[in-house]
Design a protein around this motif. Sequence first.
Motif, PDB file in Angstrom:
ATOM      1  N   SER A   1     -80.826  33.761 -81.147  1.00 12.21           N
ATOM      2  CA  SER A   1     -80.412  34.871 -81.997  1.00 12.21           C
ATOM      3  C   SER A   1     -79.770  34.304 -83.255  1.00 12.21           C
ATOM      4  CB  SER A   1     -79.401  35.745 -81.256  1.00 12.21           C
ATOM      5  OG  SER A   1     -78.216  35.023 -81.009  1.00 12.21           O
ATOM      6  N   SER A   2     -79.525  35.171 -84.216  1.00 11.54           N
ATOM      7  CA  SER A   2     -78.913  34.702 -85.454  1.00 11.54           C
ATOM      8  C   SER A   2     -77.544  34.129 -85.209  1.00 11.54           C
ATOM      9  CB  SER A   2     -78.827  35.854 -86.462  1.00 11.54           C
ATOM     10  OG  SER A   2     -78.054  36.926 -85.907  1.00 11.54           O
ATOM     11  N   SER A   3     -76.797  34.727 -84.276  1.00  6.15           N
ATOM     12  CA  SER A   3     -75.456  34.215 -83.994  1.00  6.15           C
ATOM     13  C   SER A   3     -75.537  32.862 -83.318  1.00  6.15           C
ATOM     14  CB  SER A   3     -74.689  35.193 -83.103  1.00  6.15           C
ATOM     15  OG  SER A   3     -75.333  35.343 -81.849  1.00  6.15           O
ATOM     16  N   ARG A   4     -76.548  32.659 -82.458  1.00  5.74           N
ATOM     17  CA  ARG A   4     -76.660  31.394 -81.765  1.00  5.74           C
ATOM     18  C   ARG A   4     -77.117  30.304 -82.717  1.00  5.74           C
ATOM     19  NH1 ARG A   4     -80.437  32.071 -77.140  1.00  5.74           N
ATOM     20  NH2 ARG A   4     -78.891  33.609 -76.511  1.00  5.74           N
ATOM     21  N   GLN A   5     -77.952  30.671 -83.697  1.00  9.37           N
ATOM     22  CA  GLN A   5     -78.387  29.680 -84.655  1.00  9.37           C
ATOM     23  C   GLN A   5     -77.214  29.136 -85.460  1.00  9.37           C
ATOM     24  OE1 GLN A   5     -81.298  32.005 -86.731  1.00  9.37           O
ATOM     25  NE2 GLN A   5     -83.010  31.101 -85.604  1.00  9.37           N
ATOM     26  N   ARG A   6     -76.162  29.924 -85.589  1.00  6.43           N
ATOM     27  CA  ARG A   6     -75.002  29.483 -86.344  1.00  6.43           C
ATOM     28  C   ARG A   6     -73.991  28.737 -85.474  1.00  6.43           C
ATOM     29  NH1 ARG A   6     -75.444  34.814 -88.395  1.00  6.43           N
ATOM     30  NH2 ARG A   6     -73.678  35.463 -87.112  1.00  6.43           N
ATOM     31  N   SER A   7     -74.270  28.608 -84.177  1.00  7.02           N
ATOM     32  CA  SER A   7     -73.336  27.932 -83.288  1.00  7.02           C
ATOM     33  C   SER A   7     -73.165  26.490 -83.724  1.00  7.02           C
ATOM     34  CB  SER A   7     -73.838  27.970 -81.840  1.00  7.02           C
ATOM     35  OG  SER A   7     -73.916  29.305 -81.389  1.00  7.02           O
ATOM     36  N   PRO A   8     -71.949  26.049 -83.941  1.00  8.04           N
ATOM     37  CA  PRO A   8     -71.726  24.686 -84.410  1.00  8.04           C
ATOM     38  C   PRO A   8     -71.927  23.665 -83.299  1.00  8.04           C
ATOM     39  CG  PRO A   8     -69.639  25.738 -83.952  1.00  8.04           C
ATOM     40  CD  PRO A   8     -70.697  26.796 -83.752  1.00  8.04           C
ATOM     41  N   ARG A   9     -72.270  22.465 -83.677  1.00  9.07           N
ATOM     42  CA  ARG A   9     -72.344  21.371 -82.724  1.00  9.07           C
ATOM     43  C   ARG A   9     -70.927  21.018 -82.281  1.00  9.07           C
ATOM     44  NH1 ARG A   9     -77.709  20.393 -81.127  1.00  9.07           N
ATOM     45  NH2 ARG A   9     -79.038  20.852 -82.893  1.00  9.07           N
ATOM     46  N   TRP A  10     -70.793  20.722 -81.009  1.00  9.34           N
ATOM     47  CA  TRP A  10     -69.481  20.360 -80.494  1.00  9.34           C
ATOM     48  C   TRP A  10     -69.022  19.037 -81.085  1.00  9.34           C
ATOM     49  CZ3 TRP A  10     -66.211  21.602 -75.970  1.00  9.34           C
ATOM     50  CH2 TRP A  10     -66.316  22.956 -75.604  1.00  9.34           C
ATOM     51  N   GLN A  11     -67.743  18.971 -81.413  1.00  9.18           N
ATOM     52  CA  GLN A  11     -67.128  17.752 -81.900  1.00  9.18           C
ATOM     53  C   GLN A  11     -65.922  17.420 -81.025  1.00  9.18           C
ATOM     54  OE1 GLN A  11     -66.132  17.964 -86.067  1.00  9.18           O
ATOM     55  NE2 GLN A  11     -68.113  18.851 -86.649  1.00  9.18           N
ATOM     56  N   VAL A  12     -65.607  16.135 -80.925  1.00 10.12           N
ATOM     57  CA  VAL A  12     -64.406  15.691 -80.216  1.00 10.12           C
ATOM     58  C   VAL A  12     -63.632  14.768 -81.144  1.00 10.12           C
ATOM     59  CG1 VAL A  12     -65.249  15.932 -77.856  1.00 10.12           C
ATOM     60  CG2 VAL A  12     -65.736  13.842 -79.115  1.00 10.12           C
ATOM     61  N   ALA A  13     -62.311  14.775 -81.019  1.00  9.66           N
ATOM     62  CA  ALA A  13     -61.471  13.953 -81.896  1.00  9.66           C
ATOM     63  C   ALA A  13     -60.179  13.608 -81.183  1.00  9.66           C
ATOM     64  CB  ALA A  13     -61.193  14.681 -83.215  1.00  9.66           C
ATOM     65  N   LEU A  14     -59.466  12.615 -81.749  1.00 10.66           N
ATOM     66  CA  LEU A  14     -58.187  12.162 -81.214  1.00 10.66           C
ATOM     67  C   LEU A  14     -57.022  12.751 -81.997  1.00 10.66           C
ATOM     68  CD1 LEU A  14     -58.747   8.310 -80.733  1.00 10.66           C
ATOM     69  CD2 LEU A  14     -58.542  10.012 -78.935  1.00 10.66           C
ATOM     70  N   ARG A  15     -55.941  13.035 -81.280  1.00 10.73           N
ATOM     71  CA  ARG A  15     -54.652  13.334 -81.933  1.00 10.73           C
ATOM     72  C   ARG A  15     -53.563  12.676 -81.090  1.00 10.73           C
ATOM     73  NH1 ARG A  15     -50.149  13.643 -83.605  1.00 10.73           N
ATOM     74  NH2 ARG A  15     -49.288  15.279 -84.968  1.00 10.73           N
ATOM     75  N   THR A  16     -53.206  11.443 -81.487  1.00 12.64           N
ATOM     76  CA  THR A  16     -52.199  10.677 -80.769  1.00 12.64           C
ATOM     77  C   THR A  16     -51.208  10.105 -81.783  1.00 12.64           C
ATOM     78  OG1 THR A  16     -53.329   8.533 -80.899  1.00 12.64           O
ATOM     79  CG2 THR A  16     -53.973  10.002 -79.098  1.00 12.64           C
ATOM     80  N   GLY A  17     -50.277   9.301 -81.280  1.00 14.49           N
ATOM     81  CA  GLY A  17     -49.341   8.646 -82.179  1.00 14.49           C
ATOM     82  C   GLY A  17     -50.006   7.653 -83.104  1.00 14.49           C
ATOM     83  N   ASP A  18     -51.246   7.254 -82.800  1.00 10.17           N
ATOM     84  CA  ASP A  18     -51.999   6.347 -83.670  1.00 10.17           C
ATOM     85  C   ASP A  18     -52.658   7.067 -84.835  1.00 10.17           C
ATOM     86  OD1 ASP A  18     -51.446   3.998 -82.344  1.00 10.17           O
ATOM     87  OD2 ASP A  18     -53.188   4.131 -81.032  1.00 10.17           O
TER      88      ASP A  18
END
Length: 341
Positions: A127-144
Amino acid sequence: MTLRGVGRFPADLQALRRWFAALGWKPFPFQEQVWRAAAAGGSGLVHAPTGTGKTLAAWLGALAHSRRRAMAREEAGEVDERPVGSGPRVVWITPLRALAADTLRALADPLPDLADWLAGADKGPASSSRQRSPRWQVALRTGDSTAAERSRLRKRWPEGLVTTPESLSVLLSLENAHDLFASLETVIVDEWHELLATKRGVQTELALARLRTLAPGLATWGLSATLANLDDALAALVGPAAAATASVVSAKIPRKLVIETLVPEPMERFPWAGHMGMRLLPQVLGVLDRATTSLVFTNTRAQAERWHDAIRGARPAWKETLALHHGSVDRELRASTEAAL
């Protein structure tokens, strides 16, 4: 007779089996059990030996849960009005900042291959809404994390966030914490035994309680290989009220362990303080000489420094292949060591 939900493997989770098969793997029964429970929105504790795939059990289960929720919203005609990147869907808590980058790589690896499945491609024409679904991303948030990295996160939060108890507490203190975690669906605590019954563990439990307030219905999972009282560990993880409906998933995978003990000769009384075990250096070197790749664990960072210096002095030819690794080592040096392993 096949019982629904027991013997029949859910059709929407077949993609996970196919991904394993493409790599020449076969999921363990405990992994599939976690996928089922997590995809249904359940909480629990995964207790399995090191190296058996606890990370993929919990992470892929969390992805399946998020996918089911997205598909349910679409089928109901609901529109997610929150902008992309407004907050994470999954938070992964690691007690070891020094190994956070390795965890990040493990979580990122399946995402390209499962991108279409996460977007619901097996549900028919997009569907149009699914076509706009973003690719999953992962990231760090630590003291570094540098100031620039923290700034990028605030502009576009990833779907999967790897953090530590301390950094999570900082995020929960932000003025917009309610909005930041409003879409949170699953929180996973790695190495739960490292935190349980410690000050950092109490900090983690408080953070989990706060997250459950900000995101009602939040699924909580813990991972460990060395817990004794699983019921108490589960109750501390999910809260006493939710412990009755949470799952304990234990893996019984036989593994052959070879333990060789090095004993100093002659045996003497250990000193009351400051014991570094340096008398064992010749015996440890003998073991390392017979091996190809080795990890030498110590009790403290100071002891790691002393042993690294002693081994380097005794084996100068190992200069290019010998490395020191702990949380106070420069971030770039730690990253190069992890990449070499």
